[in-house]
Scaffold this motif. Structure first.
Motif, PDB file in Angstrom:
ATOM      1  N   LYS A   1     -36.650  27.631  24.151  1.00  0.00           N
ATOM      2  CA  LYS A   1     -35.701  28.540  23.467  1.00  0.00           C
ATOM      3  C   LYS A   1     -34.505  28.845  24.366  1.00  0.00           C
ATOM      4  O   LYS A   1     -33.348  28.833  23.934  1.00  0.00           O
TER       5      LYS A   1
ATOM      6  N   TYR B   1     -36.025  21.021  21.972  1.00  0.00           N
ATOM      7  CA  TYR B   1     -34.971  22.035  22.148  1.00  0.00           C
ATOM      8  C   TYR B   1     -33.730  21.586  21.388  1.00  0.00           C
ATOM      9  O   TYR B   1     -33.607  20.405  21.028  1.00  0.00           O
ATOM     10  N   THR B   2     -32.852  22.526  21.115  1.00  0.00           N
ATOM     11  CA  THR B   2     -31.739  22.258  20.197  1.00  0.00           C
ATOM     12  C   THR B   2     -30.400  22.615  20.847  1.00  0.00           C
ATOM     13  O   THR B   2     -30.347  23.387  21.804  1.00  0.00           O
ATOM     14  N   VAL B   3     -29.343  22.045  20.310  1.00  0.00           N
ATOM     15  CA  VAL B   3     -27.987  22.516  20.602  1.00  0.00           C
ATOM     16  C   VAL B   3     -27.365  22.849  19.258  1.00  0.00           C
ATOM     17  O   VAL B   3     -27.300  21.992  18.375  1.00  0.00           O
TER      18      VAL B   3
ATOM     19  N   SER C   1     -40.324  15.296  19.527  1.00  0.00           N
ATOM     20  CA  SER C   1     -39.046  15.896  19.104  1.00  0.00           C
ATOM     21  C   SER C   1     -38.971  15.972  17.583  1.00  0.00           C
ATOM     22  O   SER C   1     -38.153  16.685  17.026  1.00  0.00           O
TER      23      SER C   1
ATOM     24  N   VAL D   1     -31.911  19.439  16.860  1.00  0.00           N
ATOM     25  CA  VAL D   1     -32.824  18.996  17.928  1.00  0.00           C
ATOM     26  C   VAL D   1     -32.165  17.857  18.696  1.00  0.00           C
ATOM     27  O   VAL D   1     -31.756  16.861  18.110  1.00  0.00           O
TER      28      VAL D   1
ATOM     29  N   SER E   1     -32.218  25.895  24.808  1.00  0.00           N
ATOM     30  CA  SER E   1     -31.407  25.742  23.581  1.00  0.00           C
ATOM     31  C   SER E   1     -30.224  26.705  23.605  1.00  0.00           C
ATOM     32  O   SER E   1     -29.087  26.319  23.325  1.00  0.00           O
ATOM     33  N   ASN E   2     -30.496  27.964  23.974  1.00  0.00           N
ATOM     34  CA  ASN E   2     -29.409  28.954  24.022  1.00  0.00           C
ATOM     35  C   ASN E   2     -28.363  28.574  25.058  1.00  0.00           C
ATOM     36  O   ASN E   2     -27.161  28.603  24.799  1.00  0.00           O
TER      37      ASN E   2
ATOM     38  N   SER F   1     -26.335  25.601  23.942  1.00  0.00           N
ATOM     39  CA  SER F   1     -25.473  25.913  22.796  1.00  0.00           C
ATOM     40  C   SER F   1     -24.247  26.684  23.291  1.00  0.00           C
ATOM     41  O   SER F   1     -23.144  26.488  22.780  1.00  0.00           O
TER      42      SER F   1
END
Length: 342
Positions: A331, A299-301, A271, A305, A334-335, A338
């Motif tokens: 990806k 992966y992100t919000v 990460s 990360v 993450s989308n 979010s």
């Protein structure tokens, strides 16, 4: 250690052929598939050099050679041509699956997608929970048993049972909850603990004890790691002969899924990196088996990360296919997350 072009071409051809059919690759076959106009004797010499450098090994039973973890590492770092997969088709397929439901459902779906597309095991580390709460409530269950209800910023609810040494009345419970919500809602339990120590001197002693118990339990609830790793498709790995061919490696594999701690370490490490990372068994203590590789991506919000996802499979996997699957799923997850947070 620089490999010249011929050695690189032969190593690439050997790894690709071995990934495709799992059989040791001989010099004669290499001269056919490599596209190099070299005599079998020259190829044998180059292969002997590669073996000496530790990139390939000869199983006792055959004249051919197989890649070592080090050979796979050179292959994935410098020789691999990642397949272009039809991103838009994959995205529309994945988007439908990742659009619906709670955060936990979306994450479970992402693990399932990784597993079904790669045909190995998909794994996702769930986002670290912030220990921030929006509000709490106390429900009196019976004498000296209280249910603490914690509502997080995203509306997710957690419950904890408090066993108290005092029997609190419903009115006292409402007062205590109101005090915490009005003064501390939106903070983390750790911050509340520090403030309570200073501020509660003025309050009655037994109420202080109730609030401290609530903060302790709330902090535990928010830091509870029991469902930190979601794994899908472990059974797929049973049909991979490289991993299930002997009882020792099979046991290692299932220990890995049972304990989850080494997986957590591995995914924590990845990460901190950007993009897709590949961990090849036998290279580090992070992957417990020589025949196993893990392909991961963070992966992100909203740009931060929060976790890692990946595919666990045999070292002999089609990396050029698995890498874009992991990349795109990261990806899209993450989308999706979010949006649910946004």
């Amino acid at each position: 250690m620089q490999l010249d072009n011929r050695a690189q071409t032969l190593l690439k051809a050997l790894v690709e052929r071995y990934i495709a059919d799992g059989q040791p690759v001989g010099s004669r076959e290499l001269s056919k598939i490599s596209g190099l106009d070299l005599s079998p004797a020259t190829i044998r010499n180059i292969m002997a050099d590669l073996e000496e450098m530790g990139f390939v090994a000869s199983p006792h039973t055959s004249a051919g050679r197989v890649p070592t973890p080090r050979g796979y590492r050179v292959f994935v770092d410098t020789l691999l041509t990642v397949q272009t997969i039809d991103e838009s088709a994959l995205e529309s397929k994945l988007q439908a699956t990742l659009q619906t439901g709670s955060q936990h459902k979306i994450i479970a779906n992402a693990a399932g997608i990784l597993s079904s597309l790669s045909e190995f095991a998909g794994i996702v580390i769930t986002p670290r929970r912030e220990s921030v709460f929006q509000q709490i409530d106390f429900l009196r269950l019976s004498e000296k048993r209280i249910l603490l209800v914690i509502v997080g910023p995203g509306g997710d609810v957690q419950n904890r049972l408090l066993l108290t040494d005092v029997d609190y009345s419903p009115t006292q419970l409402v007062q205590a909850a109101n005090y915490i919500n009005q003064n501390y809602g939106g903070l983390s339990f750790d911050d509340v603990r520090i403030r309570l120590q200073g501020e509660l001197k003025a309050l009655r002693d037994d109420m202080t004890r109730l609030m401290q118990a609530a903060v302790e339990a709330g902090s535990d609830a928010m830091n509870d790691n029991s469902d930190d790793v979601v794994i899908s498709g472990e059974r797929n790995l049973l049909s991979v002969s490289d991993l299930s061919s002997n009882m020792v490696s099979l046991r290692k594999l299932f220990d890995l899924f049972e304990q989850k701690t080494s997986l957590m370490q591995l995914l924590e490490v990845s990460s901190k990196a950007t993009g897709v990372q590949i961990f090849i068994g036998g290279e580090s203590n992070l992957v417990p088996m020589d025949q196993m590789s893990v392909v991961t991506a963070p992966y992100t919000v909203n740009g931060q990360v929060v976790g890692t996802l990946g595919v666990i499979g045999p070292t002999r996997m089609a990396y050029e296919r698995v890498i874009p699957i992991v990349d795109i799923t990261a990806k899209l997850l993450s989308n999706a997350l979010s949006h649910t947070h946004g």
